[in-house]
Design a protein around this motif. Structure first.
Motif, PDB file in Angstrom:
ATOM      1  N   UNK A  15       0.907  -1.262   0.094  1.00 51.99           N
ATOM      2  CA  UNK A  15       0.164   0.020   0.084  1.00 51.99           C
ATOM      3  C   UNK A  15       0.744   1.268   0.040  1.00 51.99           C
ATOM      4  N   UNK A  16       0.557   2.371  -0.909  1.00 48.85           N
ATOM      5  CA  UNK A  16       1.508   3.487  -1.149  1.00 48.85           C
ATOM      6  C   UNK A  16       0.186   4.599  -1.072  1.00 48.85           C
ATOM      7  N   UNK A  17       0.700   5.489  -0.144  1.00 51.26           N
ATOM      8  CA  UNK A  17      -0.217   6.785   0.115  1.00 51.26           C
ATOM      9  C   UNK A  17       0.226   7.752  -1.070  1.00 51.26           C
ATOM     10  N   UNK A  18      -0.832   7.943  -1.744  1.00 48.84           N
ATOM     11  CA  UNK A  18      -0.509   8.819  -3.052  1.00 48.84           C
ATOM     12  C   UNK A  18      -0.793  10.243  -2.831  1.00 48.84           C
ATOM     13  N   UNK A  19      -1.879  10.596  -1.905  1.00 52.42           N
ATOM     14  CA  UNK A  19      -2.078  11.938  -1.507  1.00 52.42           C
ATOM     15  C   UNK A  19      -2.629  12.168   0.148  1.00 52.42           C
ATOM     16  N   UNK A  20      -2.347  13.271   0.791  1.00 52.66           N
ATOM     17  CA  UNK A  20      -2.639  13.412   2.033  1.00 52.66           C
ATOM     18  C   UNK A  20      -3.240  14.758   2.308  1.00 52.66           C
ATOM     19  N   UNK A  21      -4.337  14.972   2.792  1.00 55.06           N
ATOM     20  CA  UNK A  21      -4.878  16.306   3.089  1.00 55.06           C
ATOM     21  C   UNK A  21      -5.465  16.387   4.484  1.00 55.06           C
ATOM     22  N   UNK A  22      -5.500  17.503   5.107  1.00 56.26           N
ATOM     23  CA  UNK A  22      -6.148  17.687   6.400  1.00 56.26           C
ATOM     24  C   UNK A  22      -7.177  18.625   6.267  1.00 56.26           C
ATOM     25  N   UNK A  23      -8.403  18.473   6.800  1.00 57.73           N
ATOM     26  CA  UNK A  23      -9.394  19.263   6.798  1.00 57.73           C
ATOM     27  C   UNK A  23      -9.914  19.505   8.389  1.00 57.73           C
ATOM     28  N   UNK A  31      -5.027   6.075  -0.859  1.00 54.32           N
ATOM     29  CA  UNK A  31      -4.047   4.945  -0.642  1.00 54.32           C
ATOM     30  C   UNK A  31      -4.373   3.981  -1.815  1.00 54.32           C
ATOM     31  N   UNK A  32      -3.168   3.737  -2.300  1.00 53.21           N
ATOM     32  CA  UNK A  32      -3.281   2.705  -3.647  1.00 53.21           C
ATOM     33  C   UNK A  32      -2.580   1.316  -3.265  1.00 53.21           C
ATOM     34  N   UNK A  33      -3.447   0.319  -3.461  1.00 53.10           N
ATOM     35  CA  UNK A  33      -2.933  -1.062  -3.433  1.00 53.10           C
ATOM     36  C   UNK A  33      -2.218  -1.584  -4.757  1.00 53.10           C
ATOM     37  N   UNK A  34      -0.854  -1.583  -4.468  1.00 50.48           N
ATOM     38  CA  UNK A  34      -0.106  -1.877  -5.534  1.00 50.48           C
ATOM     39  C   UNK A  34      -0.468  -3.087  -6.349  1.00 50.48           C
ATOM     40  N   UNK A  35      -0.710  -4.204  -5.604  1.00 47.71           N
ATOM     41  CA  UNK A  35      -1.202  -5.479  -6.163  1.00 47.71           C
ATOM     42  C   UNK A  35      -2.378  -5.393  -7.027  1.00 47.71           C
ATOM     43  N   UNK A  36      -3.247  -4.758  -6.693  1.00 47.06           N
ATOM     44  CA  UNK A  36      -4.519  -4.593  -7.476  1.00 47.06           C
ATOM     45  C   UNK A  36      -4.608  -3.211  -8.534  1.00 47.06           C
ATOM     46  N   UNK A  37      -4.067  -2.238  -7.931  1.00 53.66           N
ATOM     47  CA  UNK A  37      -4.174  -1.014  -8.334  1.00 53.66           C
ATOM     48  C   UNK A  37      -5.353  -0.086  -8.074  1.00 53.66           C
ATOM     49  N   UNK A  38      -6.238  -0.795  -7.082  1.00 54.29           N
ATOM     50  CA  UNK A  38      -7.436   0.009  -6.403  1.00 54.29           C
ATOM     51  C   UNK A  38      -6.902   1.126  -5.709  1.00 54.29           C
ATOM     52  N   UNK A  39      -7.532   2.210  -5.799  1.00 54.73           N
ATOM     53  CA  UNK A  39      -7.573   3.408  -4.903  1.00 54.73           C
ATOM     54  C   UNK A  39      -8.475   3.276  -3.889  1.00 54.73           C
ATOM     55  N   UNK A  40      -8.089   4.029  -2.593  1.00 54.46           N
ATOM     56  CA  UNK A  40      -8.879   3.739  -1.508  1.00 54.46           C
ATOM     57  C   UNK A  40      -8.897   5.057  -0.913  1.00 54.46           C
ATOM     58  N   UNK A  41     -10.176   5.728  -0.163  1.00 58.68           N
ATOM     59  CA  UNK A  41     -10.056   6.884   0.550  1.00 58.68           C
ATOM     60  C   UNK A  41     -10.054   6.562   1.963  1.00 58.68           C
ATOM     61  N   UNK A  42      -9.235   6.950   2.751  1.00 57.67           N
ATOM     62  CA  UNK A  42      -8.999   6.757   4.074  1.00 57.67           C
ATOM     63  C   UNK A  42      -9.383   8.093   4.914  1.00 57.67           C
ATOM     64  N   UNK A  43      -9.992   8.163   5.967  1.00 57.35           N
ATOM     65  CA  UNK A  43     -10.596   9.057   7.040  1.00 57.35           C
ATOM     66  C   UNK A  43     -10.249   8.872   8.000  1.00 57.35           C
TER      67      UNK A  43
END
Length: 67
Positions: A15-23, A31-43
């Motif tokens: 898993x690789x963090x592509x972007x991070x923001x604070x609101x 977050x990108x899963x490098x095995x599947x390519x799927x992107x996730x939004x983590x809060x």
């Protein structure tokens, strides 16, 4: 040096963090899963807690997948 082999290939992170923001007090990360390519939004509330994780969707409602 110290038993480490320079020629050993480095293991790719799953898993690789592509972007991070604070609101406000909430931290959002893509977050990108490098095995599947799927992107996730983590809060989460801060860097140490995760309160939700969901697949990231594009404008058509499809899961974002990195080729």
């Amino acid at each position: 040096m110290f038993g480490k082999d320079k020629d050993t290939p480095k293991k790719q992170e799953r898993f690789v963090v592509k972007e991070s923001h604070t609101i406000g007090l909430c931290a959002l990360s893509v977050i990108c899963d490098t095995a599947t390519g799927v992107h996730y939004l983590a809060a989460g509330g801060d860097a140490f807690t995760l309160s939700s994780l969901t697949p990231l969707l594009d404008e058509n409602g499809n899961v974002v997948i990195e080729k």
